[in-house]
Design a protein around this motif. Sequence first.
Motif, PDB file in Angstrom:
ATOM      1  N   CYS A  74       0.719  -1.491   0.534  1.00 38.63           N
ATOM      2  CA  CYS A  74      -0.478  -0.209  -0.603  1.00 38.63           C
ATOM      3  C   CYS A  74       0.836   0.873  -0.322  1.00 38.63           C
ATOM      4  N   ILE A  75       1.732   1.261   0.671  1.00 39.13           N
ATOM      5  CA  ILE A  75       2.993   2.687   0.306  1.00 39.13           C
ATOM      6  C   ILE A  75       3.241   2.229  -0.585  1.00 39.13           C
ATOM      7  N   VAL A  76       4.209   1.997  -1.328  1.00 37.08           N
ATOM      8  CA  VAL A  76       4.951   1.314  -2.272  1.00 37.08           C
ATOM      9  C   VAL A  76       3.702   2.132  -3.488  1.00 37.08           C
ATOM     10  N   ASN A  77       2.693   1.458  -3.706  1.00 40.90           N
ATOM     11  CA  ASN A  77       1.823   1.976  -3.982  1.00 40.90           C
ATOM     12  C   ASN A  77       1.437   3.028  -4.420  1.00 40.90           C
ATOM     13  N   PHE A  78       1.491   4.245  -3.124  1.00 39.63           N
ATOM     14  CA  PHE A  78       1.276   5.557  -2.494  1.00 39.63           C
ATOM     15  C   PHE A  78       1.988   6.052  -3.908  1.00 39.63           C
TER      16      PHE A  78
ATOM     17  N   PRO B 272       6.292  12.778  -0.645  1.00 35.89           N
ATOM     18  CA  PRO B 272       4.808  12.973   0.393  1.00 35.89           C
ATOM     19  C   PRO B 272       6.362  12.965   1.700  1.00 35.89           C
ATOM     20  N   THR B 273       5.691  12.973   2.786  1.00 35.67           N
ATOM     21  CA  THR B 273       6.444  13.252   3.543  1.00 35.67           C
ATOM     22  C   THR B 273       5.808  11.576   4.599  1.00 35.67           C
ATOM     23  N   ALA B 274       6.471  11.139   6.208  1.00 32.06           N
ATOM     24  CA  ALA B 274       6.272  10.163   6.236  1.00 32.06           C
ATOM     25  C   ALA B 274       4.708  10.405   7.052  1.00 32.06           C
TER      26      ALA B 274
ATOM     27  N   THR C  28      -1.927   5.611   3.999  1.00 30.25           N
ATOM     28  CA  THR C  28      -2.415   4.104   4.483  1.00 30.25           C
ATOM     29  C   THR C  28      -3.682   3.699   5.742  1.00 30.25           C
ATOM     30  N   LYS C  29      -3.442   4.756   6.446  1.00 28.91           N
ATOM     31  CA  LYS C  29      -4.681   4.079   7.753  1.00 28.91           C
ATOM     32  C   LYS C  29      -5.217   4.179   7.331  1.00 28.91           C
TER      33      LYS C  29
ATOM     34  N   ILE D 291      -3.219   0.838  11.223  1.00 25.18           N
ATOM     35  CA  ILE D 291      -1.300   0.267  11.926  1.00 25.18           C
ATOM     36  C   ILE D 291      -1.143   1.840  12.103  1.00 25.18           C
ATOM     37  N   SER D 292       0.386   1.571  12.703  1.00 25.21           N
ATOM     38  CA  SER D 292       0.663   3.114  13.171  1.00 25.21           C
ATOM     39  C   SER D 292       1.756   3.265  12.814  1.00 25.21           C
ATOM     40  N   LEU D 293       2.251   4.439  13.057  1.00 23.93           N
ATOM     41  CA  LEU D 293       3.117   5.490  12.227  1.00 23.93           C
ATOM     42  C   LEU D 293       4.750   5.365  11.964  1.00 23.93           C
TER      43      LEU D 293
END
Length: 129
Positions: free
Chosen positions: A10-14, A22-24, A31-32, A38-40
Amino acid sequence: MIKYSRQRECIVNFLASRTDHPTAETIYLNTKKDFPNISLGTVYRNLSLLEEIGEIIKISTGYGPDRYDYNTKPHYHFICRQCGRVMDLDLDFNDNLVHRAQDATEHTIESCSVSFTGLCADCASNTTN
């Protein structure tokens, strides 16, 4: 071999869908939506792993939080010193600089990161008005 993770995918696709570096926190908030629990910290761990395996680039701006880039091909960035935005520059990458640097040292150069810093068009127009 790295174990598959739906959260990491999901992170990679975003990141693959973005060009704004984007920032973390932005990645976490997106992703949330798909993974409410999910946690930071999990996002940071996945970003660190993705950077380590060369799937993304972390850009430390010096003007705010780190930014992340899916485009791992050599390219230049412009970093606004006022708002912290990071933008790709539409400029051919100069391999000659890397070769010249390698010729000037006994160290082995594996990568090169060049960023230009200044005021983006929005911030520059706001300071003159």
